[in-house]
Design a protein around this motif. Structure first.
Motif, PDB file in Angstrom:
ATOM      1  N   ILE A  22      32.006  85.379   6.009  1.00 62.79           N
ATOM      2  CA  ILE A  22      31.296  84.134   5.740  1.00 62.79           C
ATOM      3  C   ILE A  22      30.240  84.432   4.692  1.00 62.79           C
ATOM      4  O   ILE A  22      29.477  85.396   4.823  1.00 62.79           O
ATOM      5  N   ILE A  23      30.211  83.620   3.643  1.00 59.69           N
ATOM      6  CA  ILE A  23      29.240  83.802   2.572  1.00 59.69           C
ATOM      7  C   ILE A  23      28.557  82.474   2.261  1.00 59.69           C
ATOM      8  O   ILE A  23      29.159  81.409   2.407  1.00 59.69           O
ATOM      9  N   PRO A  24      27.291  82.501   1.843  1.00 60.41           N
ATOM     10  CA  PRO A  24      26.629  81.251   1.445  1.00 60.41           C
ATOM     11  C   PRO A  24      27.181  80.771   0.111  1.00 60.41           C
ATOM     12  O   PRO A  24      27.579  81.573  -0.730  1.00 60.41           O
ATOM     13  N   THR A  25      27.255  79.456  -0.068  1.00 59.95           N
ATOM     14  CA  THR A  25      27.720  78.909  -1.343  1.00 59.95           C
ATOM     15  C   THR A  25      26.556  78.556  -2.266  1.00 59.95           C
ATOM     16  O   THR A  25      26.754  78.382  -3.458  1.00 59.95           O
ATOM     17  N   GLY A  26      25.369  78.423  -1.694  1.00 62.97           N
ATOM     18  CA  GLY A  26      24.205  78.026  -2.483  1.00 62.97           C
ATOM     19  C   GLY A  26      24.014  76.524  -2.535  1.00 62.97           C
ATOM     20  O   GLY A  26      23.013  76.037  -3.050  1.00 62.97           O
ATOM     21  N   ASP A  27      24.971  75.760  -2.006  1.00 60.82           N
ATOM     22  CA  ASP A  27      24.864  74.303  -2.025  1.00 60.82           C
ATOM     23  C   ASP A  27      24.110  73.809  -0.803  1.00 60.82           C
ATOM     24  O   ASP A  27      24.314  74.311   0.302  1.00 60.82           O
ATOM     25  N   TYR A  28      23.236  72.826  -1.021  1.00 58.18           N
ATOM     26  CA  TYR A  28      22.534  72.206   0.090  1.00 58.18           C
ATOM     27  C   TYR A  28      22.286  70.741  -0.220  1.00 58.18           C
ATOM     28  O   TYR A  28      22.417  70.297  -1.362  1.00 58.18           O
ATOM     29  N   HIS A  29      21.915  69.981   0.818  1.00 57.14           N
ATOM     30  CA  HIS A  29      21.641  68.553   0.682  1.00 57.14           C
ATOM     31  C   HIS A  29      20.427  68.223   1.533  1.00 57.14           C
ATOM     32  O   HIS A  29      20.242  68.789   2.602  1.00 57.14           O
ATOM     33  N   THR A  30      19.632  67.293   1.081  1.00 58.72           N
ATOM     34  CA  THR A  30      18.509  66.807   1.866  1.00 58.72           C
ATOM     35  C   THR A  30      18.293  65.328   1.579  1.00 58.72           C
ATOM     36  O   THR A  30      18.454  64.886   0.447  1.00 58.72           O
ATOM     37  N   ILE A  39      20.319  79.514   3.136  1.00 53.64           N
ATOM     38  CA  ILE A  39      20.813  80.630   3.942  1.00 53.64           C
ATOM     39  C   ILE A  39      20.283  81.905   3.308  1.00 53.64           C
ATOM     40  O   ILE A  39      20.610  82.226   2.167  1.00 53.64           O
ATOM     41  N   GLU A  40      19.450  82.621   4.060  1.00 57.43           N
ATOM     42  CA  GLU A  40      18.837  83.841   3.544  1.00 57.43           C
ATOM     43  C   GLU A  40      19.712  85.061   3.782  1.00 57.43           C
ATOM     44  O   GLU A  40      19.707  85.984   2.987  1.00 57.43           O
ATOM     45  N   SER A  41      20.435  85.069   4.903  1.00 58.57           N
ATOM     46  CA  SER A  41      21.349  86.163   5.185  1.00 58.57           C
ATOM     47  C   SER A  41      22.336  85.721   6.252  1.00 58.57           C
ATOM     48  O   SER A  41      22.144  84.702   6.904  1.00 58.57           O
ATOM     49  N   ILE A  42      23.392  86.500   6.394  1.00 53.27           N
ATOM     50  CA  ILE A  42      24.430  86.208   7.380  1.00 53.27           C
ATOM     51  C   ILE A  42      24.712  87.490   8.138  1.00 53.27           C
ATOM     52  O   ILE A  42      24.953  88.546   7.541  1.00 53.27           O
ATOM     53  N   ASP A  43      24.657  87.407   9.458  1.00 52.46           N
ATOM     54  CA  ASP A  43      24.893  88.564  10.313  1.00 52.46           C
ATOM     55  C   ASP A  43      26.288  88.438  10.923  1.00 52.46           C
ATOM     56  O   ASP A  43      26.517  87.613  11.800  1.00 52.46           O
ATOM     57  N   ASN A  44      27.234  89.229  10.432  1.00 52.35           N
ATOM     58  CA  ASN A  44      28.623  89.227  10.914  1.00 52.35           C
ATOM     59  C   ASN A  44      28.883  90.341  11.924  1.00 52.35           C
ATOM     60  O   ASN A  44      30.031  90.636  12.217  1.00 52.35           O
ATOM     61  N   THR A  45      27.836  90.976  12.450  1.00 53.42           N
ATOM     62  CA  THR A  45      28.035  92.159  13.275  1.00 53.42           C
ATOM     63  C   THR A  45      28.335  91.857  14.740  1.00 53.42           C
ATOM     64  O   THR A  45      28.887  92.702  15.435  1.00 53.42           O
ATOM     65  N   GLY A  46      27.977  90.702  15.241  1.00 52.56           N
ATOM     66  CA  GLY A  46      28.186  90.386  16.651  1.00 52.56           C
ATOM     67  C   GLY A  46      29.502  89.682  16.901  1.00 52.56           C
ATOM     68  O   GLY A  46      30.358  89.556  16.020  1.00 52.56           O
ATOM     69  N   GLN A 104      14.994  80.401  10.982  1.00 54.22           N
ATOM     70  CA  GLN A 104      15.669  79.976  12.210  1.00 54.22           C
ATOM     71  C   GLN A 104      17.096  80.512  12.165  1.00 54.22           C
ATOM     72  O   GLN A 104      17.771  80.413  11.139  1.00 54.22           O
ATOM     73  N   ASP A 105      17.564  81.074  13.277  1.00 50.73           N
ATOM     74  CA  ASP A 105      18.932  81.575  13.372  1.00 50.73           C
ATOM     75  C   ASP A 105      19.827  80.517  14.005  1.00 50.73           C
ATOM     76  O   ASP A 105      19.422  79.847  14.958  1.00 50.73           O
ATOM     77  N   TYR A 106      21.042  80.400  13.465  1.00 46.61           N
ATOM     78  CA  TYR A 106      22.053  79.481  13.992  1.00 46.61           C
ATOM     79  C   TYR A 106      23.340  80.263  14.193  1.00 46.61           C
ATOM     80  O   TYR A 106      23.815  80.923  13.281  1.00 46.61           O
ATOM     81  N   SER A 107      23.923  80.156  15.385  1.00 51.56           N
ATOM     82  CA  SER A 107      25.143  80.876  15.713  1.00 51.56           C
ATOM     83  C   SER A 107      26.364  79.973  15.529  1.00 51.56           C
ATOM     84  O   SER A 107      26.288  78.762  15.719  1.00 51.56           O
TER      85      SER A 107
END
Length: 168
Positions: A22-30, A39-46, A104-107
């Motif tokens: 999973i990688i960030p695309t850099g796209d966002y909406h508000t 998205i600052e980082s992605i933890d794929n280890t768990g 904030q972390d989101y799983s």
């Protein structure tokens, strides 16, 4: 010789077998100017992937949000809810001070993030003004084959190296 090694590295890394990432695309909406997610980082280890998201509040007001969130999959032009089970998240209220950020972390637990393609993490927040409006925000990420990601990374590094060598 170093050029040959670099080209062989592109083939071997780009052609290697591996899992999905999973990688960030850099796209966002508000819907709220001055409030957005990155998205600052992605933890794929768990067992489940964890998105480390930074909330940005560039307004002069407090921003309030609660834990519930959605992860959606982009199917053509339509976003589809991919929640697979009820969430048991605590509905605690979290406040972001004016002109500040908060991590904030989101799983991905409870969501079917198994198809290649684009996804988004969607949340709502309120801005503490006289009428306390609710706004919709999201940040996008993608599930890709790891060999595709490595191939693009090495190709970009090769391009940077070649352009740097030609300028000298």
């Amino acid at each position: 010789l170093s050029m040959l090694s670099l080209f062989m590295g592109v083939c071997f890394v780009g052609c290697s077998e591996g899992g999905n990432v999973i990688i960030p695309t850099g796209d966002y909406h508000t819907d709220c100017e001055g409030v957005y997610l990155t998205i600052e980082s992605i933890d794929n280890t768990g067992e489940h992937t964890k998105l480390n998201v930074e909330w940005h509040n560039e307004t002069d007001y407090e921003v309030v949000y609660t834990q519930p969130y959605q992860i959606e999959y982009k199917n053509g032009e339509e976003w589809v809810n991919i929640q697979t089970e009820d969430s048991n998240y605590a509905y605690s209220e979290i406040t972001i001070a004016p002109q500040s950020t908060k991590m904030q972390d989101y799983s991905t637990a409870g969501f079917d993030v198994s198809k290649m393609g684009t996804y988004r993490l969607r949340v709502n927040c309120e801005v503490s003004t006289n009428d306390n409006p609710t706004y919709n925000l999201w940040v996008e990420f993608a599930l890709k084959d790891s060999s595709e990601v490595e191939s693009h990374k090495v190709t970009a590094e090769l391009d940077d190296w070649l352009h740097g060598s030609l300028k000298k």
